[in-house]
Motif scaffolding. Sequence first.
Motif, PDB file in Angstrom:
ATOM      1  N   GLY A 137       0.791  -1.232   0.000  1.00 31.59           N
ATOM      2  CA  GLY A 137       0.000   0.000   0.000  1.00 31.59           C
ATOM      3  C   GLY A 137       0.815   1.268   0.000  1.00 31.59           C
ATOM      4  O   GLY A 137       0.350   2.298  -0.508  1.00 31.59           O
ATOM      5  N   GLU A 140       1.783   2.500  -3.632  1.00 26.72           N
ATOM      6  CA  GLU A 140       0.633   3.076  -4.340  1.00 26.72           C
ATOM      7  C   GLU A 140       0.264   4.438  -3.766  1.00 26.72           C
ATOM      8  O   GLU A 140      -0.055   5.374  -4.519  1.00 26.72           O
ATOM      9  N   ASP A 141       0.300   4.575  -2.446  1.00 26.91           N
ATOM     10  CA  ASP A 141      -0.019   5.857  -1.813  1.00 26.91           C
ATOM     11  C   ASP A 141       0.940   6.947  -2.267  1.00 26.91           C
ATOM     12  O   ASP A 141       0.520   8.055  -2.644  1.00 26.91           O
ATOM     13  N   ARG A 170      -3.823  -7.142  -6.443  1.00 30.21           N
ATOM     14  CA  ARG A 170      -4.101  -6.351  -5.230  1.00 30.21           C
ATOM     15  C   ARG A 170      -3.555  -4.940  -5.364  1.00 30.21           C
ATOM     16  O   ARG A 170      -4.197  -3.977  -4.938  1.00 30.21           O
ATOM     17  N   SER A 171      -2.386  -4.801  -5.948  1.00 29.63           N
ATOM     18  CA  SER A 171      -1.815  -3.472  -6.157  1.00 29.63           C
ATOM     19  C   SER A 171      -2.710  -2.635  -7.069  1.00 29.63           C
ATOM     20  O   SER A 171      -2.983  -1.457  -6.792  1.00 29.63           O
ATOM     21  N   GLN A 173      -5.899  -3.042  -7.507  1.00 28.43           N
ATOM     22  CA  GLN A 173      -7.144  -2.751  -6.777  1.00 28.43           C
ATOM     23  C   GLN A 173      -6.983  -1.517  -5.897  1.00 28.43           C
ATOM     24  O   GLN A 173      -7.907  -0.712  -5.771  1.00 28.43           O
ATOM     25  N   ARG A 174      -5.819  -1.364  -5.277  1.00 32.35           N
ATOM     26  CA  ARG A 174      -5.574  -0.185  -4.444  1.00 32.35           C
ATOM     27  C   ARG A 174      -5.614   1.082  -5.299  1.00 32.35           C
ATOM     28  O   ARG A 174      -6.177   2.103  -4.889  1.00 32.35           O
ATOM     29  N   ALA A 177      -9.250   1.799  -6.418  1.00 36.86           N
ATOM     30  CA  ALA A 177     -10.100   2.298  -5.333  1.00 36.86           C
ATOM     31  C   ALA A 177      -9.822   3.768  -5.043  1.00 36.86           C
ATOM     32  O   ALA A 177     -10.747   4.539  -4.754  1.00 36.86           O
ATOM     33  N   ALA A 178      -8.564   4.174  -5.133  1.00 33.33           N
ATOM     34  CA  ALA A 178      -8.183   5.539  -4.780  1.00 33.33           C
ATOM     35  C   ALA A 178      -8.253   6.509  -5.954  1.00 33.33           C
ATOM     36  O   ALA A 178      -8.440   7.713  -5.757  1.00 33.33           O
TER      37      ALA A 178
END
Length: 268
Positions: A137, A140-141, A170-171, A173-174, A177-178
């Motif tokens: 996470g 990605e942030d 999963r990466s 998806q993050r 979502a953002a």
Amino acid sequence: MTHARQHTIQVVAHRGASEDAPEHTLAAYMKAIEDGADALECDVRLTADGHLVCVHDRRVDRTSNGRGAVSALELADLAALDFGTWKGREDATESPDWGDREYTSVLTLERLLELVADAGRHIELAIETKHPTRWAGQVEDRLLQLLRRFDLADPAPDASPVRVMSFSARSLQRIEAAAPTLPTVYLTQFVTPRLKDGRLPGTTRIAGPSIRIVRHHPTVVLRLQQAGHQVHVWTVDDAEDIELCARLGVEAIITNRPKQVLSHLGRL
């Protein structure tokens, strides 16, 4: 040459013009821009002090004169290393001259974004996230924070000069979502039942199969496109593979040799 579809195949410089210059360096990306690449591809990793740098491997051993994991080194540590003279060292009797050290030192994603912004023409950027699992996470942030500084994280649909790629669903998806309007690319090295059916995870609409998949399972490209997905193939350097991708009508070719691919496609 007869193409399966009448569209311009985007030519993406893999780690820059990495056949001609050291990968992921300013020199490689400047050469790719000079050669006419439509887009630049880079891998990003997070340093110990929170900077995104363009380095493919988990460790710096292969592409620099240093040792250690990127995640364990600070930006100042990386900046002290030589990321240029490894290129061609097996063939050269002396260290190659890649010009000023500025062009072959570690490259931050921020500097690459500045280069693209100042290029004087439209150039897209394909950013692949790489990170240790324990930092899930954080990459990605930081990536989205930086893209927002450049007004690139929340584009209008189908109008983004940036896309985010990963082998990790999963990466992606993050990211989705953002930043729901930022395009994502699901990279795959091996064919899977999901891919054969033309399915991608989440809201991802771009497939990134390896050229090996395309060679051995060309119908996968058709299935993906019939499902409404684009297909961006990596890493395509040989004439036969370029021809295959063109016949199949892929949307993008990711290559270490952007100038040669553009020439082969009749665009130079």
